[in-house]
Design an enzyme around this catalytic site. Structure first.
Site, PDB file in Angstrom:
ATOM      1  N   CYS A  76       0.835  -1.200   0.000  1.00 32.20           N
ATOM      2  CA  CYS A  76       0.000   0.000   0.000  1.00 32.20           C
ATOM      3  C   CYS A  76       0.874   1.255   0.000  1.00 32.20           C
ATOM      4  O   CYS A  76       1.722   1.432   0.880  1.00 32.20           O
ATOM      5  CB  CYS A  76      -0.927   0.012   1.207  1.00 32.20           C
ATOM      6  SG  CYS A  76      -1.997   1.479   1.267  1.00 32.20           S
ATOM      7  N   HIS A 141      -2.746   0.816   8.785  1.00 33.03           N
ATOM      8  CA  HIS A 141      -3.390   0.397   7.542  1.00 33.03           C
ATOM      9  C   HIS A 141      -4.735  -0.285   7.780  1.00 33.03           C
ATOM     10  O   HIS A 141      -5.659  -0.161   6.964  1.00 33.03           O
ATOM     11  CB  HIS A 141      -2.463  -0.559   6.772  1.00 33.03           C
ATOM     12  CG  HIS A 141      -3.043  -1.078   5.503  1.00 33.03           C
ATOM     13  ND1 HIS A 141      -2.907  -0.415   4.295  1.00 33.03           N
ATOM     14  CD2 HIS A 141      -3.784  -2.193   5.237  1.00 33.03           C
ATOM     15  CE1 HIS A 141      -3.536  -1.108   3.350  1.00 33.03           C
ATOM     16  NE2 HIS A 141      -4.066  -2.177   3.896  1.00 33.03           N
ATOM     17  N   ASN A 181     -14.140   8.787   0.592  1.00 30.16           N
ATOM     18  CA  ASN A 181     -14.827   7.626   0.046  1.00 30.16           C
ATOM     19  C   ASN A 181     -14.402   6.419   0.871  1.00 30.16           C
ATOM     20  O   ASN A 181     -13.205   6.183   1.036  1.00 30.16           O
ATOM     21  CB  ASN A 181     -14.439   7.375  -1.413  1.00 30.16           C
ATOM     22  CG  ASN A 181     -14.844   8.513  -2.331  1.00 30.16           C
ATOM     23  OD1 ASN A 181     -15.836   9.188  -2.097  1.00 30.16           O
ATOM     24  ND2 ASN A 181     -14.076   8.737  -3.384  1.00 30.16           N
ATOM     25  N   HIS A 192      -6.205   1.791   2.635  1.00 26.80           N
ATOM     26  CA  HIS A 192      -5.719   2.538   3.794  1.00 26.80           C
ATOM     27  C   HIS A 192      -6.713   3.652   4.137  1.00 26.80           C
ATOM     28  O   HIS A 192      -7.246   4.308   3.241  1.00 26.80           O
ATOM     29  CB  HIS A 192      -4.350   3.142   3.476  1.00 26.80           C
ATOM     30  CG  HIS A 192      -3.628   3.687   4.662  1.00 26.80           C
ATOM     31  ND1 HIS A 192      -2.570   3.045   5.262  1.00 26.80           N
ATOM     32  CD2 HIS A 192      -3.820   4.821   5.382  1.00 26.80           C
ATOM     33  CE1 HIS A 192      -2.130   3.756   6.275  1.00 26.80           C
ATOM     34  NE2 HIS A 192      -2.890   4.848   6.377  1.00 26.80           N
ATOM     35  N   HIS A 194      -8.171   6.917   4.415  1.00 26.38           N
ATOM     36  CA  HIS A 194      -7.748   8.202   3.875  1.00 26.38           C
ATOM     37  C   HIS A 194      -8.928   8.917   3.251  1.00 26.38           C
ATOM     38  O   HIS A 194      -9.967   8.324   2.956  1.00 26.38           O
ATOM     39  CB  HIS A 194      -6.653   8.017   2.821  1.00 26.38           C
ATOM     40  CG  HIS A 194      -7.147   7.432   1.520  1.00 26.38           C
ATOM     41  ND1 HIS A 194      -7.498   6.109   1.382  1.00 26.38           N
ATOM     42  CD2 HIS A 194      -7.370   8.006   0.304  1.00 26.38           C
ATOM     43  CE1 HIS A 194      -7.897   5.879   0.142  1.00 26.38           C
ATOM     44  NE2 HIS A 194      -7.843   7.017  -0.531  1.00 26.38           N
ATOM     45  N   GLN A 196      -9.707  12.727   0.661  1.00 26.80           N
ATOM     46  CA  GLN A 196      -9.110  13.552  -0.376  1.00 26.80           C
ATOM     47  C   GLN A 196      -9.603  14.996  -0.236  1.00 26.80           C
ATOM     48  O   GLN A 196     -10.587  15.267   0.442  1.00 26.80           O
ATOM     49  CB  GLN A 196      -9.463  13.016  -1.764  1.00 26.80           C
ATOM     50  CG  GLN A 196      -8.998  11.589  -2.015  1.00 26.80           C
ATOM     51  CD  GLN A 196      -9.357  11.107  -3.408  1.00 26.80           C
ATOM     52  OE1 GLN A 196      -8.875  11.636  -4.399  1.00 26.80           O
ATOM     53  NE2 GLN A 196     -10.214  10.108  -3.481  1.00 26.80           N
TER      54      GLN A 196
END
Length: 392
Positions: A76, A141, A181, A192, A194, A196
């Site tokens: 990843c 992760h 998302n 992972h 996260h 944006q």
């Protein structure tokens, strides 16, 4: 929750992209760690094309076809760099980190040659300038946003606010959009935890529509549309999911998605950067409560654990003028929704939604509010105070 100071430091990746660490301890030195990957200089070929029938811009980003897609956990690119396992984050650990996307939909770069009008009279295009950033919530992760501590969630809020202010000040940015998302059903390509941030060079259609609706409401009534919506939902009461001193969350009366929540500050602000300390502190706790509640909406009998609920968490902020000033009429709010309508069943955007943008909801908003409300950990803790220590 004790408010923590966040320490910000900036570095550069091997191809020149910016990386920003938001640390909960000072002097970590993470920004000084060199990126050891032999990357070519960063470039992007995004283009905006105008749709005259809808009066909207469409982004063309063909270079994203080759972006990383569902790599195995030990490969990843959002994990910290460990030994010879090199990633997008050079440091061996981090709290919260933000960096420019390696495969952005929007990025400042030399534009491809534009066809002359005589060659293609149907085409109106301009460079896809803007910025796309990745926000990693934790170095773990296997975690999710709902697994974060309130202190770590508060650090994420600080990062969102800081990036909103910095990106909104750019002359080529008209709107800053932080979002997450979660789930392969949504189209996530990296597992992972996260989110944006998109810094658009235009005002997206959804924000444009809200801005125009608010303008019309002001002209007709002299009042603010966002204030009225929040006040009306609070008076109705039937769709309120949870409330605090500074925030209220409700399922909108005309919800489009089967399970959808809007989270508004009670004191209206235009962007995340305008939230005061008390609002940010409560937001971290309340947002965690909502995400954790969503995670328990669809248990699978016999498996012992609840499957992750796919969701999109979308921050709606004010558009910004060329001088970086946000539209003060706009009301910041979060839209949190899932496209899962029942265990094992998704809400597909078929002919009516995709073809006509005319939404059909399968779940009554009042029923959805009741289900979400009872799923919140805070509600369970209130109902069983002796078990509160077991809550995350």
């Amino acid at each position: 929750m004790r408010t923590r100071q966040v320490f910000r430091s900036t570095g550069r990746l091997a191809d020149g992209r910016e990386i920003i660490y938001y640390d909960e301890s000072p002097d970590t030195g993470r920004a000084e760690v060199a990126d050891r990957r032999p990357l070519p200089p960063f470039s992007s070929g995004s283009q905006l094309r105008y749709d005259p029938l809808l009066d909207e811009w469409v982004t063309l980003a063909a270079h994203r076809q080759n972006r990383t897609f569902l790599p195995p956990p030990d490969e990843c690119p959002l994990d910290p760099t460990r030994g010879d396992r090199l990633s997008e984050i050079p440091a061996g650990d981090y709290d919260v980190v933000v960096f420019e996307n390696r495969f952005p939909s929007l990025a400042p770069a030399p534009a491809p040659p534009e066809p002359a009008a005589d060659d293609d009279p149907a085409l109106t295009a301009r460079p896809g300038a803007g910025r796309c950033e990745v926000v990693c919530f934790t170095s773990d992760h296997s975690a999710s946003f709902g697994d974060l501590s309130p202190e770590r969630a508060r650090t994420v809020v600080e990062a969102w606010a800081d990036r909103t202010e910095a990106l909104g000040a750019r002359s080529d940015v008209a709107h800053v959009y932080p979002f997450e998302n979660r789930g392969i059903e949504i189209g996530v390509t990296l597992q992972h935890p996260h989110g944006q941030i998109y810094a658009y060079p235009f005002v997206p259609p959804r924000i444009e529509a809200m801005t125009e609706a608010a303008r019309k409401h002001r002209a007709a009534t002299g009042g603010n549309l966002f204030d009225r919506v929040v006040a009306d939902e609070r008076r109705a009461g039937t769709r309120i999911v949870t409330e605090g001193e500074h925030w209220t969350a409700f399922v909108p009366a005309a919800a489009r998605w089967p399970y959808e929540v809007r989270l508004f500050p009670l004191r209206r602000v235009s962007t995340l950067a305008e939230l005061d300390t008390a609002q940010r502190d409560e937001l971290a706790r309340m947002y965690l409560d909502l995400v954790r509640g969503f995670d328990t909406l669809f248990p699978q009998p016999g498996e012992g654990t609840d499957p992750p609920t796919p969701y999109i968490a979308a921050w709606h902020q004010a558009p910004v003028a060329p001088d970086g000033t946000p539209d003060g009429e706009f009301g910041l709010h979060l839209q949190l929704f899932t496209l899962r309508r029942a265990p094992g069943k998704l809400k597909y955007l078929a002919g009516s939604e995709s073809g006509m943008a005319a939404w059909i909801n399968d779940v009554a908003p009042e029923d959805a509010a009741e289900r979400i409300r009872t799923a919140l950990p805070s509600q369970a803790a209130a109902a069983h105070p002796t078990d509160s220590k077991e809550q995350r």
